[in-house]
Design an enzyme around this catalytic site. Sequence first.
Site, PDB file in Angstrom:
ATOM      1  CD  GLU A   1      -6.134  -4.614   4.237  1.00 14.26           C
ATOM      2  OE1 GLU A   1      -6.028  -4.226   5.421  1.00 14.26           O
ATOM      3  OE2 GLU A   1      -6.530  -3.889   3.304  1.00 14.26           O
TER       4      GLU A   1
ATOM      5  CD  GLN B   1       0.304  -2.454   3.788  1.00 15.61           C
ATOM      6  OE1 GLN B   1       1.086  -1.837   3.073  1.00 15.61           O
ATOM      7  NE2 GLN B   1      -0.872  -1.956   4.176  1.00 15.61           N
TER       8      GLN B   1
ATOM      9  CD  GLU C   1      -2.933   0.993   2.400  1.00 18.28           C
ATOM     10  OE1 GLU C   1      -2.861   0.046   3.209  1.00 18.28           O
ATOM     11  OE2 GLU C   1      -3.863   1.827   2.396  1.00 18.28           O
TER      12      GLU C   1
ATOM     13  CE1 TYR D   1      -3.486  -6.020   8.998  1.00 19.45           C
ATOM     14  CE2 TYR D   1      -5.788  -5.400   8.800  1.00 19.45           C
ATOM     15  CZ  TYR D   1      -4.500  -5.420   8.286  1.00 19.45           C
ATOM     16  OH  TYR D   1      -4.239  -4.861   7.057  1.00 19.45           O
TER      17      TYR D   1
ATOM     18  CG  ASN E   1      -9.570  -1.730   1.514  1.00 21.21           C
ATOM     19  OD1 ASN E   1      -9.220  -2.885   1.765  1.00 21.21           O
ATOM     20  ND2 ASN E   1      -9.379  -0.736   2.379  1.00 21.21           N
ATOM     21  CD  GLU E   2     -10.250  -2.510   6.163  1.00 20.13           C
ATOM     22  OE1 GLU E   2     -10.232  -1.422   6.753  1.00 20.13           O
ATOM     23  OE2 GLU E   2      -9.567  -3.498   6.512  1.00 20.13           O
TER      24      GLU E   2
HETATM   25  O1  AHR Z   1      -3.046  -2.515   6.190  1.00 21.76           O
HETATM   26  C1  AHR Z   1      -3.329  -1.305   6.816  1.00 21.76           C
HETATM   27  C2  AHR Z   1      -4.797  -0.909   6.710  1.00 21.76           C
HETATM   28  O2  AHR Z   1      -5.572  -1.818   7.435  1.00 21.76           O
HETATM   29  C3  AHR Z   1      -5.396  -0.934   5.342  1.00 21.76           C
HETATM   30  O3  AHR Z   1      -5.163   0.229   4.621  1.00 21.76           O
HETATM   31  C4  AHR Z   1      -6.854  -1.074   5.627  1.00 21.76           C
HETATM   32  O4  AHR Z   1      -7.552  -1.721   4.599  1.00 21.76           O
HETATM   33  C5  AHR Z   1      -6.886  -1.835   6.927  1.00 21.76           C
HETATM   34  O5  AHR Z   1      -7.727  -1.267   7.852  1.00 21.76           O
END
Ligand code: AHR
Length: 492
Positions: free
Chosen positions: A296, A345, A26, A240, A173-174
């Site tokens: 992600e 990432q 990103e 995450y 995205n999101e």
């Molecule tokens: O990876 C960091 C961020 O986490 C991304 O930009 C977003 O999609 C997520 O919330």
Amino acid sequence: MSVSIVIHADLPQATINKNIYGHFAEHLGRCIYEGIWVGVDSPIPNTEGFRNDVLAALKQVNIPVLRWPGGCFADEYHWKDGIGPKETRKRMVNTHWGGLVENNHFGTHEFFRFCELLDCEPYICGNVGSGTVQEMSEWVEYMTFEGESPMADWRRANGREEPWKLKYFGVGNENWGCGGNMRPEYYADLYRQYQTYVRNYGDNQLFKIAGGANVDDYNWTEVLMREAGRFMDGLSLHSYTIPGSWEEKRPALGFDEAEWVETMKKSLHMDELITRHSAIMDQYDPQKRIGMIIDEWGTWFQSEPGTNPGFLYQQNTLRDALVAGIHLNIFQKHSDRVQMANLAQVVNVLQAMILTEGDQLLLTPTYHVFDMYKVHQGNESLAVNFASPDYSFEGVTIPQLSVSASRDQGGNVYVSICNLSHLEPVSVNFRIGGASLKEVSGQILTHGELNAHNTFEEPEKVTIAAYNGAALNNGQLECELPPASVVVLTLK
Ligand code: AHR
């Protein structure tokens, strides 16, 4: 402690899509700029502006697919700002990530060139949150249309004669959060609308990915599948691993044993997430045509002290290696539904595989897990049956072992095993049915210190070593795993 594990080498479950070993880059912090792109005039050795050391490291792990340009950045990215002569490219403020000025020197042409150099599939995420249907439609035309058209002619004027091959395209995205704060019903309708104009030109067939749920938002998956399932090829999921809480994240270094166990437990939660989201997808798509795209995942700690908190730069320890091993084992187990996963990432951001500082580069423990596990890419996943011993610490109990196995076309079997306990070794006795295997070799990643990590001063503190703890006799495989270890065995 001894555990028995049964693997049926003659009962393949599903093909492991190599794209579950995918990555994500990103426009965030030092991922693209400094981490990947330094420009042709940089003293850092580069090929057409891309760091040579990063290119070499990513080739070594057979990176199969790379997602770009975001993330949250994708829903404020306007692709037309990132083409044409670099000196005239529009500058913008990257409001999501540190408020820096983005000079757009890394744009569509640079991304595709990077993927060409890596021989990996590009995966582009389009802008729904602040972009128009026309803008998204024209981007696809610019990239993939061969004939004469305003966008294809513009691409040619910018130096690229042939259209690029593009398979993976994300429609936002999101969109439940940074991508527009939408309700699932609203996004489902927008998805249907935007994807209509995301065209297949010539023989370029797009695999359209709808923006999926955050962690355990099962209602999002339900609504998207019900209202838009027939218009998509993939549905994403983001989750995450965050020790502490979203508001109060914990540091990447200096953690104690309780945080180690908490991190393992939170990583293991991915299994339940996939199982439950899949069950909803199964109701609408029993043939499993639609792939789950976990684009992600990874650890998210406090940013390193002294760094811009908007850059999400964190160190990476042996604990991250175990997190990676657990996730990859889980993805392989769910190969029938999970078609892609992208670690967040690739360089210098969150659970990065690679950290850079000026012209220096280090490979993190996470990188080494991807290197060890690459033998599974494209294989058939195998069922693994066992009852893991418990690993309990201060009232928290989790399974001590995470295991997955696969078989390649030549009949060789690969087994990856993580011992999650930071205290106890474990003896494992494998019975591998349906194959006559004669030789075993292996690799191990481990260290005696809980917080062990690589630094620019000591870049190989945590690194892969040959594993000599396994013995194979008449189809019975015995092995000893030290605490806090990741082992990959090759059986021939
Ligand atoms: O990876 C960091 C961020 O986490 C991304 O930009 C977003 O999609 C997520 O919330």
